[in-house]
Design a protein around this motif. Structure first.
Motif, mmCIF file in Angstrom:
data_model
loop_
_atom_site.group_PDB
_atom_site.id
_atom_site.type_symbol
_atom_site.label_atom_id
_atom_site.label_comp_id
_atom_site.label_asym_id
_atom_site.label_seq_id
_atom_site.Cartn_x
_atom_site.Cartn_y
_atom_site.Cartn_z
ATOM 1 N N LYS A 162 -58.550 0.693 100.594
ATOM 2 C CA LYS A 162 -57.948 -0.148 99.501
ATOM 3 C C LYS A 162 -56.989 0.871 99.151
ATOM 4 C CE LYS A 162 -61.762 -2.501 97.812
ATOM 5 N NZ LYS A 162 -63.092 -2.800 96.672
ATOM 6 N N ILE A 163 -55.814 0.258 98.274
ATOM 7 C CA ILE A 163 -54.730 1.237 97.918
ATOM 8 C C ILE A 163 -55.303 2.046 96.602
ATOM 9 C CG2 ILE A 163 -53.664 -0.371 96.537
ATOM 10 C CD1 ILE A 163 -50.851 0.390 97.675
ATOM 11 N N SER A 164 -54.478 3.361 96.438
ATOM 12 C CA SER A 164 -54.840 3.941 95.523
ATOM 13 C C SER A 164 -53.828 3.887 94.409
ATOM 14 C CB SER A 164 -54.802 5.656 95.656
ATOM 15 O OG SER A 164 -53.474 5.905 96.118
ATOM 16 N N SER A 165 -54.159 4.265 93.266
ATOM 17 C CA SER A 165 -53.215 4.091 92.055
ATOM 18 C C SER A 165 -52.010 4.969 92.334
ATOM 19 C CB SER A 165 -53.952 4.297 90.680
ATOM 20 O OG SER A 165 -54.990 3.675 90.346
ATOM 21 N N ASP A 166 -52.144 6.167 92.799
ATOM 22 C CA ASP A 166 -50.923 6.902 92.962
ATOM 23 C C ASP A 166 -50.059 6.393 93.993
ATOM 24 O OD1 ASP A 166 -49.585 9.570 92.900
ATOM 25 O OD2 ASP A 166 -50.290 9.435 95.105
ATOM 26 N N MET A 167 -50.429 5.630 94.935
ATOM 27 C CA MET A 167 -49.464 5.064 95.927
ATOM 28 C C MET A 167 -48.748 3.794 95.328
ATOM 29 S SD MET A 167 -49.526 6.812 98.268
ATOM 30 C CE MET A 167 -47.780 5.675 98.964
ATOM 31 N N LEU A 168 -49.437 2.838 94.316
ATOM 32 C CA LEU A 168 -48.884 1.810 93.667
ATOM 33 C C LEU A 168 -47.700 2.504 92.694
ATOM 34 C CD1 LEU A 168 -52.000 -0.460 93.217
ATOM 35 C CD2 LEU A 168 -50.153 -0.988 94.284
ATOM 36 N N ALA B 74 -51.493 -0.579 89.424
ATOM 37 C CA ALA B 74 -52.171 0.705 89.620
ATOM 38 C C ALA B 74 -53.138 0.811 88.582
ATOM 39 C CB ALA B 74 -51.062 1.859 89.333
ATOM 40 N N GLU B 75 -52.995 0.062 87.316
ATOM 41 C CA GLU B 75 -54.312 0.229 86.471
ATOM 42 C C GLU B 75 -55.341 -0.362 86.757
ATOM 43 O OE1 GLU B 75 -51.349 0.634 82.340
ATOM 44 O OE2 GLU B 75 -52.633 -1.554 82.723
ATOM 45 N N LEU B 76 -55.098 -1.771 87.687
ATOM 46 C CA LEU B 76 -56.323 -2.556 87.950
ATOM 47 C C LEU B 76 -57.048 -1.945 89.386
ATOM 48 C CD1 LEU B 76 -54.617 -6.005 87.682
ATOM 49 C CD2 LEU B 76 -56.400 -5.066 86.195
ATOM 50 N N VAL B 77 -56.607 -0.864 89.818
ATOM 51 C CA VAL B 77 -57.397 -0.194 90.994
ATOM 52 C C VAL B 77 -58.642 -0.237 90.696
ATOM 53 C CG1 VAL B 77 -57.633 1.778 92.399
ATOM 54 C CG2 VAL B 77 -55.042 0.300 92.280
ATOM 55 N N ASN B 78 -59.056 0.187 89.551
ATOM 56 C CA ASN B 78 -60.548 0.685 89.150
ATOM 57 C C ASN B 78 -60.846 -0.106 88.314
ATOM 58 O OD1 ASN B 78 -60.193 3.232 90.461
ATOM 59 N ND2 ASN B 78 -58.981 4.251 88.775
ATOM 60 N N VAL B 79 -60.528 -1.315 88.231
ATOM 61 C CA VAL B 79 -61.376 -2.354 87.727
ATOM 62 C C VAL B 79 -62.289 -3.150 88.740
ATOM 63 C CG1 VAL B 79 -60.742 -4.494 86.040
ATOM 64 C CG2 VAL B 79 -59.515 -2.525 85.843
ATOM 65 N N PRO B 80 -63.227 -3.353 88.289
ATOM 66 C CA PRO B 80 -64.163 -4.045 89.226
ATOM 67 C C PRO B 80 -63.513 -5.419 89.627
ATOM 68 C CG PRO B 80 -65.588 -3.118 87.699
ATOM 69 C CD PRO B 80 -63.878 -2.927 87.146
#
Length: 131
Positions: A41-47, A70-76
């Motif tokens: 899965k891609i990281s927020s930093d990369m996005l 990038a904000e949605l990376v940590n949203v389930p």
């Protein structure tokens, strides 16, 4: 300007959501069981870095899309799917969309996504496509 494409020119600095380096994600490592689904899965930093590339190319809309992603990376995933369904026309009340935006802001620290949901709520209200 960024060293685009990042995957070719900055492969040693690219990490996944779990922190695994791109160079560590190989078919051989997958076969050994050393790479999980979370590792790809891609990281927020990369996005955000991709967004910077878009911004440097004067593509502000794409840069904004990368910022929201990038904000949605940590949203389930289930929250994202629920949000997708609620944002379809005639699927939500304005209050439900406002509460969704509030949750994105407070629980997931996703201000750009929250703003987008609030904008959608206003537009849906004007177009008469809310419940």
């Amino acid at each position: 300007m960024s060293n685009y494409p990042l995957g070719l020119n900055e492969a040693d600095t690219i990490t996944s959501k779990t922190g695994k380096k791109l160079s560590q994600i190989t078919l051989e490592e997958v076969k050994r069981g050393n790479v999980t689904a979370e590792d790809i899965k891609i990281s927020s930093d990369m996005l955000r870095r991709q967004g910077q590339v878009a911004k440097e190319a004067d593509n502000t809309q794409m840069a904004a899309n990368f910022e929201r992603a990038a904000e949605l990376v940590n949203v389930p995933d289930e929250v994202i799917l629920d949000m997708y369904n609620r944002l379809r026309p005639n699927r939500s009340t304005k209050k439900e969309l406002v509460l969704m935006a509030q949750r994105l802001l407070e629980e997931y620290r996703a201000p750009h996504c929250a703003k987008l949901v609030l904008e959608a709520a206003d537009i849906y209200e004007k177009r008469g496509i809310l419940l």
